[in-house]
Motif scaffolding. Structure first.
Motif, PDB file in Angstrom:
ATOM      1  N   ARG A 148     131.999 -12.385 -43.605  1.00  0.00           N
ATOM      2  CA  ARG A 148     131.460 -13.163 -44.728  1.00  0.00           C
ATOM      3  C   ARG A 148     130.547 -12.293 -45.586  1.00  0.00           C
ATOM      4  O   ARG A 148     130.207 -11.170 -45.221  1.00  0.00           O
ATOM      5  CB  ARG A 148     130.665 -14.373 -44.217  1.00  0.00           C
ATOM      6  CG  ARG A 148     129.395 -13.999 -43.452  1.00  0.00           C
ATOM      7  CD  ARG A 148     128.756 -15.209 -42.784  1.00  0.00           C
ATOM      8  NE  ARG A 148     127.490 -14.869 -42.148  1.00  0.00           N
ATOM      9  CZ  ARG A 148     126.291 -15.147 -42.647  1.00  0.00           C
ATOM     10  NH1 ARG A 148     126.214 -15.787 -43.805  1.00  0.00           N
ATOM     11  NH2 ARG A 148     125.189 -14.817 -42.014  1.00  0.00           N
ATOM     12  N   ALA A 149     130.174 -12.838 -46.744  1.00  0.00           N
ATOM     13  CA  ALA A 149     129.189 -12.214 -47.625  1.00  0.00           C
ATOM     14  C   ALA A 149     128.223 -13.294 -48.089  1.00  0.00           C
ATOM     15  O   ALA A 149     128.591 -14.457 -48.236  1.00  0.00           O
ATOM     16  CB  ALA A 149     129.885 -11.569 -48.824  1.00  0.00           C
ATOM     17  N   TRP A 150     126.965 -12.912 -48.307  1.00  0.00           N
ATOM     18  CA  TRP A 150     125.989 -13.900 -48.743  1.00  0.00           C
ATOM     19  C   TRP A 150     124.965 -13.248 -49.669  1.00  0.00           C
ATOM     20  O   TRP A 150     124.827 -12.034 -49.725  1.00  0.00           O
ATOM     21  CB  TRP A 150     125.322 -14.581 -47.569  1.00  0.00           C
ATOM     22  CG  TRP A 150     124.534 -13.697 -46.633  1.00  0.00           C
ATOM     23  CD1 TRP A 150     123.180 -13.543 -46.575  1.00  0.00           C
ATOM     24  CD2 TRP A 150     125.069 -12.853 -45.603  1.00  0.00           C
ATOM     25  NE1 TRP A 150     122.837 -12.666 -45.597  1.00  0.00           N
ATOM     26  CE2 TRP A 150     123.963 -12.230 -44.966  1.00  0.00           C
ATOM     27  CE3 TRP A 150     126.361 -12.570 -45.144  1.00  0.00           C
ATOM     28  CZ2 TRP A 150     124.120 -11.332 -43.918  1.00  0.00           C
ATOM     29  CZ3 TRP A 150     126.511 -11.671 -44.095  1.00  0.00           C
ATOM     30  CH2 TRP A 150     125.408 -11.078 -43.491  1.00  0.00           C
ATOM     31  N   HIS A 151     124.240 -14.094 -50.388  1.00  0.00           N
ATOM     32  CA  HIS A 151     123.373 -13.656 -51.490  1.00  0.00           C
ATOM     33  C   HIS A 151     121.936 -14.038 -51.162  1.00  0.00           C
ATOM     34  O   HIS A 151     121.463 -15.105 -51.532  1.00  0.00           O
ATOM     35  CB  HIS A 151     123.836 -14.347 -52.776  1.00  0.00           C
ATOM     36  CG  HIS A 151     123.237 -13.788 -54.022  1.00  0.00           C
ATOM     37  ND1 HIS A 151     123.307 -14.459 -55.234  1.00  0.00           N
ATOM     38  CD2 HIS A 151     122.557 -12.634 -54.276  1.00  0.00           C
ATOM     39  CE1 HIS A 151     122.703 -13.740 -56.160  1.00  0.00           C
ATOM     40  NE2 HIS A 151     122.235 -12.635 -55.608  1.00  0.00           N
ATOM     41  N   PRO A 152     121.167 -13.178 -50.480  1.00  0.00           N
ATOM     42  CA  PRO A 152     119.830 -13.561 -50.010  1.00  0.00           C
ATOM     43  C   PRO A 152     118.849 -13.918 -51.117  1.00  0.00           C
ATOM     44  O   PRO A 152     117.907 -14.672 -50.890  1.00  0.00           O
ATOM     45  CB  PRO A 152     119.356 -12.322 -49.247  1.00  0.00           C
ATOM     46  CG  PRO A 152     120.600 -11.583 -48.877  1.00  0.00           C
ATOM     47  CD  PRO A 152     121.537 -11.837 -50.013  1.00  0.00           C
ATOM     48  N   THR A 153     119.030 -13.379 -52.320  1.00  0.00           N
ATOM     49  CA  THR A 153     118.060 -13.617 -53.388  1.00  0.00           C
ATOM     50  C   THR A 153     118.365 -14.865 -54.208  1.00  0.00           C
ATOM     51  O   THR A 153     117.649 -15.152 -55.165  1.00  0.00           O
ATOM     52  CB  THR A 153     118.024 -12.412 -54.341  1.00  0.00           C
ATOM     53  OG1 THR A 153     119.309 -12.279 -54.971  1.00  0.00           O
ATOM     54  CG2 THR A 153     117.687 -11.130 -53.597  1.00  0.00           C
ATOM     55  N   ALA A 154     119.403 -15.603 -53.825  1.00  0.00           N
ATOM     56  CA  ALA A 154     119.822 -16.748 -54.641  1.00  0.00           C
ATOM     57  C   ALA A 154     118.710 -17.777 -54.811  1.00  0.00           C
ATOM     58  O   ALA A 154     118.630 -18.457 -55.838  1.00  0.00           O
ATOM     59  CB  ALA A 154     121.061 -17.397 -54.029  1.00  0.00           C
ATOM     60  N   SER A 155     117.849 -17.916 -53.814  1.00  0.00           N
ATOM     61  CA  SER A 155     116.778 -18.915 -53.885  1.00  0.00           C
ATOM     62  C   SER A 155     115.449 -18.326 -54.362  1.00  0.00           C
ATOM     63  O   SER A 155     114.430 -19.016 -54.327  1.00  0.00           O
ATOM     64  CB  SER A 155     116.576 -19.544 -52.504  1.00  0.00           C
ATOM     65  OG  SER A 155     116.223 -18.558 -51.543  1.00  0.00           O
TER      66      SER A 155
END
Length: 591
Positions: A148-155
């Motif tokens: 998977r991939a995820w976006h830690p700075t989204a929040s």
């Protein structure tokens, strides 16, 4: 900084002073490596593709023994921008410091040896610093694994828009992003502030990053994704070793120094962001990995508890976060590894099976009861947790029923009504097994669509095709806690396309006085399944004897005394008290 001062800084950076004269690199990329041979070729390739003129790549190898050095040596022979330096001391922090000592660039950037740098990333950050004269340029980043991939700075609000010459106090959510590899630094600023990486086995970049944030007069934030962080499989990466006592002590010690710097900054917004970072993000993530790596019966490391207590004391009160995270910190502060571990694993949804989830919930409930902190456990969270345990049970697991019984007993100690509202058919003496509960709810798909009180209880719902053995009933508990079934006084089925709708009326006396009655479906196999509800709660009238309430997907009915009796009590009781008071007063006078 004025325009003249900014121009002076840029002019100083452009000067040819130094042993390299005008050939001084524009950008130095410091890459510490340790046994990253499977990924290093990709990393170097992504860095070499950056369109920055006069770029040098300083690879500092930290005692690799897997062929990493050979890969770097071959790359350096093919491209003179790469230099290999062998570290004498051990540790990623020391390797970065050594690389900085050898770096000659006007700007400084870091990369790990197993990650990727997107095309144009360094150009975007350097251009921003060249235009603004700021000290740090911060870019966005993603994390990825094989699955998977995820976006830690989204929040993080600070990453949502471009900013030039900001202070971190203007965008305090930037504090939530503390890796070194998504930032480019002006070398003059780095040296002036004396920033170095500590010799810490884990989290060796959070202290220098917080220090640089708080000391930089001007920071740029650019929307470009400038880094792709690889979460590696297996046990060789730092992330995978994060559950050890050594690892969490390293993290907590570094975090404590960050907390002191935030405390000295004395900014309310920054304190609030930092508290969320500890209790809801990095701090909780580190604590949950530590707890997950421990056995339920294993005591907590006293040194870990001491440093954690000092950190949370300096951080201050917990912000509003989900109850399981709050409970994790509350219980570990008491040394309750079992309860804290259960809360942490449930919060990150790490239970491997329904039986394990039942055991974790039991540990959590017992923990909050022992800590007199039952109020910290959110009712909805517990209800949904119990239902998830039932829905995901493994009928082939011979230990499942024992785990379920232990959970039910603990939940009854916590709040019997909570269990009654969650799974009333299994409250004390089950009329259905967990298997029947799941099959009944899933296969029948029966639901309550309307539930109205008054002088009687009127219920409408939808269900599968009726049969003489299938009917809605009331599930109530007698004064000894034993469940019993009450059939409706009237029942009518109506076909509605492929489905069926039903209307049931129950006499008021079917509902227990000041107790709770749940609508359930009695099935052909003899099981009785409490129904979920879509019914809104109707307004109650003063004359109503039967009242209806709802909690989440569960509706129930309760009965109060007839309005005449209630009215008589309202009218007569105060008068009787006044009369009794006068009689007592007269009696005292006669004496």
């Amino acid at each position: 900084m004025t325009s003249a001062e900014r121009a002076a800084v840029v002019a100083a950076d452009l000067s040819p002073d130094g042993p390299d004269g005008g050939d001084r690199p524009l950008l130095s990329v410091v890459v510490p490596t340790h046994n990253v041979a499977p990924w290093l070729d990709e990393t170097l390739f992504s860095i070499l593709r950056q369109d920055v003129e006069r770029m040098e790549i300083i690879v500092v190898d930290d005692h690799s023994d897997d062929g990493t050095v050979d890969i770097v040596a071959a790359a350096a022979a093919a491209d003179d921008r790469i230099r290999l330096i062998r570290a004498t001391a051990r540790g990623g922090g020391s390797a970065r410091n050594l690389g900085i000592e050898h770096a000659r660039g006007r700007y400084l950037v870091f990369s790990d040896g197993d990650d990727l740098v997107p095309d144009g990333a360094y150009r975007a950050m350097v251009d921003s610093l060249e235009a603004s004269g700021s000290d740090i340029a911060i870019g966005d980043y993603w994390k990825f694994s094989s699955a998977r991939a995820w976006h830690p700075t989204a929040s993080m609000a600070g990453f949502s828009r471009h900013g030039s010459r900001l202070r971190v106090l203007d965008e305090p959510t930037l504090l939530m992003s503390r890796p070194c590899w998504n930032k480019t630094f002006r070398r003059e600023f780095w040296d002036r502030e004396g920033i170095t990486f500590p010799d810490a086995p884990r989290s060796n970049d959070i202290v220098p990053m917080v220090r640089s944030y708080l000391r930089a007069p001007a920071v740029d934030v650019i929307p470009d994704v400038v880094y792709l962080y690889r979460e590696r499989p297996g046990g060789s990466s730092m992330t995978s070793r994060a559950g050890s006592s050594t690892s969490i002590l390293s993290y907590l010690t570094q975090e404590l120094e960050c907390a002191r710097m935030v405390d000295e900054a004395d900014d309310h917004a920054l304190r609030r962001v930092y508290a969320a970072l500890i209790y809801d993000r990095d701090g909780f993530a580190a604590l949950s990995k530590y707890l997950a790596a421990r056995d339920r019966s294993e005591p907590a490391d006293s040194e870990v508890l001491g440093v954690l207590g000092e950190l949370t004391g300096l951080t201050g009160a917990m912000p509003p976060i989900e109850s399981l995270k709050r409970i994790t910190f509350l219980l570990i502060a008491r040394g309750d590894v079992r309860g804290a571990r259960g809360a942490a694993l449930l919060a990150i949804e790490a239970a491997g099976s329904a039986r394990e989830a039942a055991v974790l919930w039991t540990d959590v409930i017992d923990g909050v009861l022992d800590a007199s902190a039952a109020h910290e456990l959110d009712d909805r969270t517990l209800r949904d947790g119990i239902r998830h345990v039932l829905a995901s049970r493994d009928p082939g697991d011979p230990e499942w029923f024992d785990a379920w019984d232990a959970l039910r007993e603990s939940a009854l100690r916590l709040d019997p009504q909570l269990v009654a509202a969650s799974v009333p058919e299994l409250m004390r003496h089950p009329l259905a097994t967990p298997d029947a509960v799941e099959s009944g709810r899933d296969d029948d798909a029966a639901r309550i669509t309307q539930m109205r009180g008054g002088r009687v209880l009127h219920v409408r719902g939808s269900s599968a095709e009726p049969s003489p053995e299938t009917a809605p009933v009331l599930l109530v508990a007698d004064r000894h806690g034993r469940p019993r079934l009450v059939r409706p006084r009237r029942l009518r089925w109506n076909a509605d396309g492929a489905a069926w709708r039903w209307e049931a009326t129950f006499a008021a006396r079917s509902v227990p006085l000041y107790g709770h009655a749940h609508v359930a479906m009695r099935h052909t196999d003899g099981s009785t399944i409490a129904l979920d509800s879509d019914a809104p709660v109707a307004d109650q009238e003063g004359y109503d004897s039967v009242l209806v309430d709802r909690w989440g997907a569960t509706s129930w009915a309760t009965r109060r005394r007839h309005w005449l009796l209630r009215g008589a009590r309202i009218v007569i009781e105060p008068r009787a008290r006044r009369l009794l008071g006068r009689l007592r007063a007269q009696f005292r006078k006669k004496r």
